[in-house]
Design a protein around this motif. Structure first.
Motif, PDB file in Angstrom:
ATOM      1  N   SER A  28      51.570  27.352 -31.026  1.00  0.00           N
ATOM      2  CA  SER A  28      52.860  26.925 -30.489  1.00  0.00           C
ATOM      3  C   SER A  28      53.638  26.079 -31.495  1.00  0.00           C
ATOM      4  CB  SER A  28      52.653  26.141 -29.197  1.00  0.00           C
ATOM      5  OG  SER A  28      51.850  24.996 -29.426  1.00  0.00           O
ATOM      6  N   ARG A  29      52.913  25.386 -32.366  1.00  0.00           N
ATOM      7  CA  ARG A  29      53.592  24.614 -33.412  1.00  0.00           C
ATOM      8  C   ARG A  29      54.154  25.544 -34.478  1.00  0.00           C
ATOM      9  NH1 ARG A  29      49.856  21.444 -37.464  1.00  0.00           N
ATOM     10  NH2 ARG A  29      49.526  23.647 -37.991  1.00  0.00           N
ATOM     11  N   ASP A  30      53.381  26.570 -34.856  1.00  0.00           N
ATOM     12  CA  ASP A  30      53.824  27.486 -35.911  1.00  0.00           C
ATOM     13  C   ASP A  30      54.933  28.415 -35.431  1.00  0.00           C
ATOM     14  OD1 ASP A  30      51.963  26.345 -37.582  1.00  0.00           O
ATOM     15  OD2 ASP A  30      50.440  27.899 -37.239  1.00  0.00           O
ATOM     16  N   PRO A  33      57.364  28.160 -32.349  1.00  0.00           N
ATOM     17  CA  PRO A  33      57.766  27.401 -31.160  1.00  0.00           C
ATOM     18  C   PRO A  33      58.676  28.156 -30.204  1.00  0.00           C
ATOM     19  CG  PRO A  33      59.035  26.686 -33.069  1.00  0.00           C
ATOM     20  CD  PRO A  33      58.040  27.687 -33.577  1.00  0.00           C
ATOM     21  N   ASN A  78      50.108  29.095 -25.919  1.00  0.00           N
ATOM     22  CA  ASN A  78      49.493  27.932 -25.294  1.00  0.00           C
ATOM     23  C   ASN A  78      48.816  27.017 -26.308  1.00  0.00           C
ATOM     24  OD1 ASN A  78      50.212  28.645 -22.637  1.00  0.00           O
ATOM     25  ND2 ASN A  78      48.450  30.031 -22.486  1.00  0.00           N
ATOM     26  N   GLY A  79      48.200  27.605 -27.317  1.00  0.00           N
ATOM     27  CA  GLY A  79      47.443  26.821 -28.287  1.00  0.00           C
ATOM     28  C   GLY A  79      48.331  25.855 -29.069  1.00  0.00           C
ATOM     29  N   PHE A  80      47.744  24.760 -29.505  1.00  0.00           N
ATOM     30  CA  PHE A  80      48.512  23.727 -30.212  1.00  0.00           C
ATOM     31  C   PHE A  80      49.068  24.262 -31.529  1.00  0.00           C
ATOM     32  CE2 PHE A  80      48.478  20.475 -33.565  1.00  0.00           C
ATOM     33  CZ  PHE A  80      49.447  19.622 -33.077  1.00  0.00           C
ATOM     34  N   TYR A  81      48.199  24.883 -32.344  1.00  0.00           N
ATOM     35  CA  TYR A  81      48.627  25.330 -33.668  1.00  0.00           C
ATOM     36  C   TYR A  81      49.586  26.521 -33.572  1.00  0.00           C
ATOM     37  CZ  TYR A  81      44.979  22.279 -35.457  1.00  0.00           C
ATOM     38  OH  TYR A  81      44.206  21.181 -35.747  1.00  0.00           O
TER      39      TYR A  81
END
Length: 389
Positions: A251-253, A255, A246-249
Motif C-alpha cells: 500500500s505504501r509502494d 497508494p 492491505n499490506g503495509f509495503y
C-alpha cells in the motif's frame, strides 16, 4: 537502383552513412585505426549475418573466394582473422548501438501506420527478456550460475511491425524487474509484461509517468475489493474489480486503486488474474492485450533461429555486444527495406533470398519479390496422343 550493383551493395545503401560517420567521430572510433575501420567492421558483420557465417574462418574464406566483388560491396580487402578479432575487441560497441537506435527510429516511423489488431491508437509494447547461455571459462565477465555464464537481452518490442524499441544487454544475474529502472517511458503507451515484472513501486512510477501497464498478479497478493463492475461471464470475464492493497509495503509502494480482472481462457481453461492501471478499456480488450505479449516470445525465437547471436566471434564483452548490435541493426535494416520497397515477402523470406544471392547483380526489389506466376502450358492442337488407338 543501378542493377550493376550487387544485392549486398544495394542493401548497404539503406544505411545512413553520414549519420553513422558522425557517430564514429563522436566516439572517436577510427582514431589511430589503419585498417578495418568501424564502418568496415559493420559491413563485414552484416555480411556474416546475411550469409550465415558463424566463425572468423568462415568470413575470411567466403570473402576471399569473391575478391573481385569486394570493392563494389564497399569492402576494401579481405580482412584477416586476427585483424577482425582485434577490431571486435577494440571498436567501441556503443557505436553500433547508436547506429541500431537510429535504424530502429526510422523503422518505427515506417511501421507507425500499420493497423493494430485491437484497433487502438496508442502504442503497445511487450516487455520480456531472453537468456543466451555462454561458457563460464571463456565469458567470465557474464556470470549467471556457478557452472555457466549467460547474457540477457531485455527487450521492449513495439507490436506494430515487431520492431525492438529498446534493448538492454546484461549478464545473466540481473533480474528482469530491474530493467524498469532504465526503461524509457512513453506517456499514453501500454506496457504488457508477465508477473516477473511485478514490483509495485516501479509500476507506480510507470503510472505517474502517464503510461499504462498490464501484468499478471502473483499468488498470495493481499488486497481488498473496493468496487465491482458488471460482467458477462459467458465471455470469460469472471470479475472486473477496483482493488486496494492491505499490506503495509504494497500500500505504501502503490497508494492508489488498481484494476483487477479475473479471466477464464476459453481455449485453455486456465483462470488468469490481470492487474492494470487502465480503467477505460473493456476487460476483454485488456485480456487480448496481454495475449498479444506472446509476440515478444516469437520474436526471441525468430532472432535466435535466423540471426547469428548464439555463437560469437569473440569472447570479450565488447566483441559480444558489437556482434549483437550489428545483428539487430541488420534485422531492422531488412525490415526497413521490406517496408520502403512495399514487399509482400516476409522477413524470413528476404533473409533466405539474400543468404544465397548477396553477390548477384540484380535489382533488389525484384530479387526479394520472387515471381510466383506459373508458366502457362501451351496446348498444341495437332500433338499426337501416344495412347490413342
Amino acid at each position: 537502383m543501378n542493377i550493376g550493383k550487387t544485392l549486398f551493395a544495394q542493401v548497404m545503401e539503406f544505411v545512413p552513412w553520414k549519420t553513422f560517420g558522425r557517430i564514429i567521430e563522436r566516439h572517436q572510433g577510427d582514431a589511430g585505426v589503419r585498417t578495418l575501420g568501424c564502418a568496415d567492421v559493420f559491413r563485414v558483420l552484416a555480411f556474416a549475418q546475411l550469409t550465415w557465417r558463424e566463425s572468423l574462418r568462415d568470413i575470411e574464406a567466403c570473402l576471399a573466394a569473391n575478391q573481385t566483388k569486394l570493392f563494389h560491396m564497399g569492402i576494401k580487402a579481405v580482412p584477416a582473422r586476427s585483424t577482425l578479432a582485434d577490431a571486435l575487441t577494440q571498436r567501441d560497441w556503443r557505436i553500433y548501438h547508436a547506429l541500431a537506435q537510429r535504424l530502429i527510429a526510422r523503422a518505427r516511423a515506417l511501421y507507425a501506420q500499420e493497423p493494430s489488431d485491437l484497433g487502438l491508437d496508442a502504442t503497445v509494447y511487450a516487455l520480456d527478456s531472453t537468456t543466451i547461455d555462454l561458457c563460464l571459462s571463456l565469458f567470465d565477465w557474464a556470470p549467471f550460475r556457478s557452472t555457466k555464464a549467460a547474457i540477457k537481452l531485455h527487450t521492449l518490442l513495439d507490436l506494430r511491425g515487431a520492431i525492438p524499441a529498446f534493448i538492454h544487454i546484461s549478464d545473466g544475474k540481473l533480474h528482469d524487474v530491474n530493467v524498469l529502472d532504465v526503461l524509457p517511458v512513453e506517456a499514453g503507451a501500454f506496457y504488457v509484461m508477465d508477473r516477473g515484472y511485478v514490483d509495485f513501486a516501479r509500476l507506480y512510477a510507470l503510472h505517474q509517468a502517464g503510461a499504462f501497464f498490464i501484468t499478471r498478479a502473483k499468488k498470495g497478493m493481499d488486497a481488498r475489493r473496493v468496487y465491482s463492475a458488471a460482467t458477462d461471464r459467458s465471455t470469460g470475464v469472471i470479475c472486473d474489480q477496483s482493488i486496494r492493497f492491505n499490506g503495509f509495503y504494497a500500500s505504501r509502494d502503490y497508494p492508489e486503486h488498481l484494476r483487477r480482472i479475473r479471466f477464464k481462457d476459453p481455449e485453455s481453461g486456465r483462470t488468469l488474474i490481470f492487474l492494470t492501471n487502465n480503467t477505460s478499456l473493456p476487460a476483454l480488450t485488456i485480456a487480448a492485450l496481454y495475449k498479444s505479449r506472446w509476440q515478444v516470445e516469437l520474436f526471441f525465437k525468430w532472432i535466435k533461429q535466423h540471426l547469428r547471436i548464439k555463437r560469437f566471434l569473440g569472447t570479450s564483452e565488447n566483441a559480444v555486444k558489437t556482434q549483437i548490435w550489428c545483428a539487430i541493426a541488420t534485422y531492422v535494416l531488412i525490415a526497413i527495406i521490406k517496408q520502403e520497397l512495399h514487399l509482400d515477402a516476409s522477413l524470413y523470406t528476404c533473409l533466405q533470398i539474400l543468404s544465397v544471392s548477396v553477390f548477384e547483380k540484380t535489382q533488389l526489389s525484384c530479387a526479394l519479390q520472387p515471381d510466383r506466376t506459373q508458366p502457362e502450358l501451351v496446348s498444341i492442337a495437332n500433338q499426337l496422343n501416344l495412347f490413342e488407338i
